[in-house]
Design an enzyme around this catalytic site. Structure first.
Site, short mmCIF file in Angstrom:
data_model
loop_
_atom_site.label_atom_id
_atom_site.label_comp_id
_atom_site.label_asym_id
_atom_site.label_seq_id
_atom_site.Cartn_x
_atom_site.Cartn_y
_atom_site.Cartn_z
N CYS A 146 -14.65 18.12 53.50
CA CYS A 146 -15.07 18.11 52.10
C CYS A 146 -15.28 16.66 51.68
O CYS A 146 -14.39 15.83 51.85
CB CYS A 146 -14.06 18.81 51.20
SG CYS A 146 -12.36 18.73 51.76
N GLU A 178 -16.09 18.03 40.17
CA GLU A 178 -17.21 18.16 41.09
C GLU A 178 -18.00 19.44 40.89
O GLU A 178 -17.45 20.45 40.45
CB GLU A 178 -16.69 18.15 42.54
CG GLU A 178 -15.95 16.88 42.91
CD GLU A 178 -15.46 16.90 44.34
OE1 GLU A 178 -15.35 15.80 44.92
OE2 GLU A 178 -15.18 17.98 44.88
#
Length: 241
Positions: free
Chosen positions: A72, A148
């Site tokens: 990630c 995000e």
């Protein structure tokens, strides 16, 4: 963190500019939820259908030592190949920018080369908007966190590709600056690891995905990867934001 520029976006994922990773992840009075930016999350399954997890390095600034999905990170501005996806690439679910970023970071974090796992092996499913201050590490007034819009990418190493791609399963070379440990798990093993009694800590984005989406995708993995049944290119799921 100072030299890598994240892609700053609105809540509808429209690009508004760039900011370095340091500034993007600071939770301060003038930006209490940091700067909303693009990210990606890779879920890599081996030929047995097991998911590769990683434990983040213990000296990471945000969410150190927690377990999470395979990889990630962030698509960055100014990279070659270009990691900035235009609207049309999101609409048609091709997202070459996010995929290029995934290839770059899989090599950096886990030693998986682009030859082992090229960009065209990834399946883009959907986007997740979430926000999480890192209070476990930095206390209730944490000045660091993640805010995000996360592009979810799945891929699998197939039996038919064993000669070319088996090393993605058995020859990982984790970067100790990024990764403390790795583990392949099936769904039952993952659920046991995520039981609070295990004492393990998990990234907030992975908890959301594991609770709301992952079991469905995993239950019919071949369908998920080979068809558009679970593709929601136009959707941004908003959770914990």
């Amino acid at each position: 963190m100072q030299r890598d520029n994240c892609i700053i976006v609105t809540e509808d994922d429209a690009v508004t500019g760039t900011a370095n990773k340091y500034d993007s992840h600071r939770f301060l009075p003038e930006q209490p939820r940091g700067l909303l930016h693009r990210a990606f999350s890779v879920f890599l399954f081996n030929s047995e259908g097991k998911l590769l997890l990683q434990q983040r390095a213990t000296d990471k600034i945000t969410f150190p030592g927690v377990w999470t999905n395979t990889c990630c990170s962030h698509p960055l501005y100014g990279q070659q190949p270009n990691e900035l996806d235009p609207d049309e690439a999101i609409a048609d679910a091709s997202v070459p920018g996010a995929k290029a970023a995934a290839v770059r970071k899989l090599q950096h974090e886990l030693g998986i080369s682009p030859q082992q796992l090229p960009a065209d092996r990834f399946k883009f499913l959907t986007r997740l908007h979430y926000c999480a201050a890192d209070t476990d590490t930095h206390g209730p007034d944490a000045e660091w966190g993640e805010h995000e819009i996360d592009y979810i990418l799945l891929a699998q190493v197939h039996e038919i590709d064993y000669i070319l791609l088996a090393q993605a399963d058995v020859d990982l070379q984790p970067n100790p600056e990024e990764v403390a440990a790795v583990k392949h798990v099936d769904l039952q093993e993952l659920q046991a690891m995520m039981d609070p009694a295990s004492g393990l800590k998990w990234s907030p984005w992975f908890r959301i995905i594991a609770q709301h989406f992952l079991p469905t995708w995993w239950a019919e993995l071949q369908t998920t990867l080979s068809t558009d049944k679970h593709v929601e290119a136009g959707t941004i799921h908003r959770l914990d934001c």
